[in-house]
Design an enzyme around this catalytic site. Structure first.
Site, mmCIF file in Angstrom:
data_model
loop_
_atom_site.group_PDB
_atom_site.id
_atom_site.type_symbol
_atom_site.label_atom_id
_atom_site.label_comp_id
_atom_site.label_asym_id
_atom_site.label_seq_id
_atom_site.Cartn_x
_atom_site.Cartn_y
_atom_site.Cartn_z
ATOM 1 N N TYR A 32 1.134 -2.312 -0.753
ATOM 2 C CA TYR A 32 -0.040 -3.178 -0.714
ATOM 3 C C TYR A 32 -0.966 -2.865 -1.871
ATOM 4 C CZ TYR A 32 -3.193 0.513 0.970
ATOM 5 O OH TYR A 32 -3.973 1.635 1.071
ATOM 6 N N ARG A 51 0.078 -1.679 -10.885
ATOM 7 C CA ARG A 51 0.429 -0.663 -9.885
ATOM 8 C C ARG A 51 1.321 -1.252 -8.799
ATOM 9 N NH1 ARG A 51 -4.237 2.605 -6.865
ATOM 10 N NH2 ARG A 51 -4.587 0.528 -5.985
ATOM 11 N N ARG A 99 17.406 -5.132 12.618
ATOM 12 C CA ARG A 99 16.990 -3.741 12.469
ATOM 13 C C ARG A 99 18.155 -2.847 12.081
ATOM 14 N NH1 ARG A 99 15.959 1.248 14.482
ATOM 15 N NH2 ARG A 99 13.813 2.036 14.251
ATOM 16 N N LYS A 148 1.972 3.138 -3.335
ATOM 17 C CA LYS A 148 0.932 2.622 -2.437
ATOM 18 C C LYS A 148 1.587 1.866 -1.287
ATOM 19 C CE LYS A 148 -3.653 0.438 -2.592
ATOM 20 N NZ LYS A 148 -4.439 1.631 -2.253
ATOM 21 N N GLU A 180 -6.674 14.411 -2.093
ATOM 22 C CA GLU A 180 -7.522 13.232 -2.241
ATOM 23 C C GLU A 180 -8.162 12.899 -0.903
ATOM 24 O OE1 GLU A 180 -5.013 9.975 -3.466
ATOM 25 O OE2 GLU A 180 -3.424 10.596 -2.100
#
Length: 284
Positions: A32, A51, A99, A148, A180
């Site tokens: 995301y 990114r 799945r 991310k 962070e």
């Protein structure tokens, strides 16, 4: 009611649907980005798009649309929802398939979702004036924090741990060193030098981080990219965080201990001023 974007369609949010077999839901198999909007314009969109491509490549996931189409979707959503100040959230998953731990066939269409969040006064967060408090917690995330992904359970838990202690956020710690914040990069200032952890797989490569450090160097501020300890942070003259939604925000307490004199310091204040000015000029 908000208009959202799902797989090529602009829809009222109550009509948006994603398959129960989507791998984002079943495996957190997705990435995301969140881009800030100031004055109806996107802040550092090229950085976020770059990114996103990096995250997709790291997971062998293909981009659902070209970058120019992605920009058009962002702008369309901002216009449809009348966003002056706020955020545009984007999520790409590997798509819907039966799945299986193995990736689905290469021709499986990825899922693309975008929505907006109106945040009036986004640039005028009171914490920018008063400073925020953080607690430190063990960093128990997976090893590829530079991608991310939508695997945000532990950061969410960290924010709840902070709330339980009356703090605003948490800084995660590994081997005695700060990695962070739960959704931001972390910095300290000592004797005029800005210290923040170097890029690697241990932290997210923040788009705001990159811009702020660039502005700091242009302003002749000293920058050291290296790990720093919790003890260093508590003994620092200043501390602050950066993120796409909080920009530059001072940290004035760590684990209940005042940082410096317990008030926002001049380095963070100056960096926020520069960042806000330059970001508004460059927004598209």
């Amino acid at each position: 009611m908000r208009t959202v974007y799902v797989n090529g369609e602009f829809l009222p949010e109550d009509q948006a649907r994603i398959s129960i077999f989507d791998r984002g839901f079943l495996f957190a198999d997705g990435v995301y980005e969140v881009t800030s909007v100031l004055g109806g314009k996107l802040v550092d969109f090229p950085g976020h798009a770059a990114r996103l491509t990096r995250s997709l490549d790291a997971l062998d996931m293909r981009s659902p649309v070209p970058e120019e189409d992605l920009l058009a979707i962002h702008r369309d959503l901002i216009a449809r929802n009348g966003i002056e100040d706020g955020l545009v959230y984007l999520q790409v998953t590997r798509g819907a398939a039966d799945r299986d731990f193995l990736y689905p066939p290469d021709d499986t269409p990825p899922t693309l979702v975008l929505f907006t969040q109106a945040k009036p006064g986004l640039a005028d967060n009171p914490l920018a004036r008063t400073g925020m408090s953080v607690i430190t917690i063990p960093d128990r995330r997976w090893g590829r924090r530079d991608i991310k992904t939508v695997q945000l359970l532990y950061p969410s838990m960290g924010k709840m741990m902070a709330r339980a202690e009356g703090a605003d956020d948490a800084w995660m710690v590994e081997d005695g060193h700060v990695t962070e914040g739960t959704s931001n990069n972390a910095y300290i200032v000592k004797d005029g030098t800005i210290v923040t952890r170097q890029l690697g797989e241990e932290i997210l490569h923040g788009i705001t981080r990159r811009a702020v450090l660039g502005f700091a160097r242009e302003a002749q501020m000293r920058v050291e990219e290296r790990p720093f300890t919790v003890e260093e942070a508590r003994a620092a003259d200043e501390a602050f965080i950066t993120s796409a939604s909080s920009f530059v925000t001072p940290v004035v307490r760590i684990d209940g201990t005042a940082v410096g004199d317990g008030t926002p310091g001049p380095v963070a204040a100056r960096l926020r001023e520069i960042y806000m000015e330059e970001s508004r000029k460059a927004a598209i």
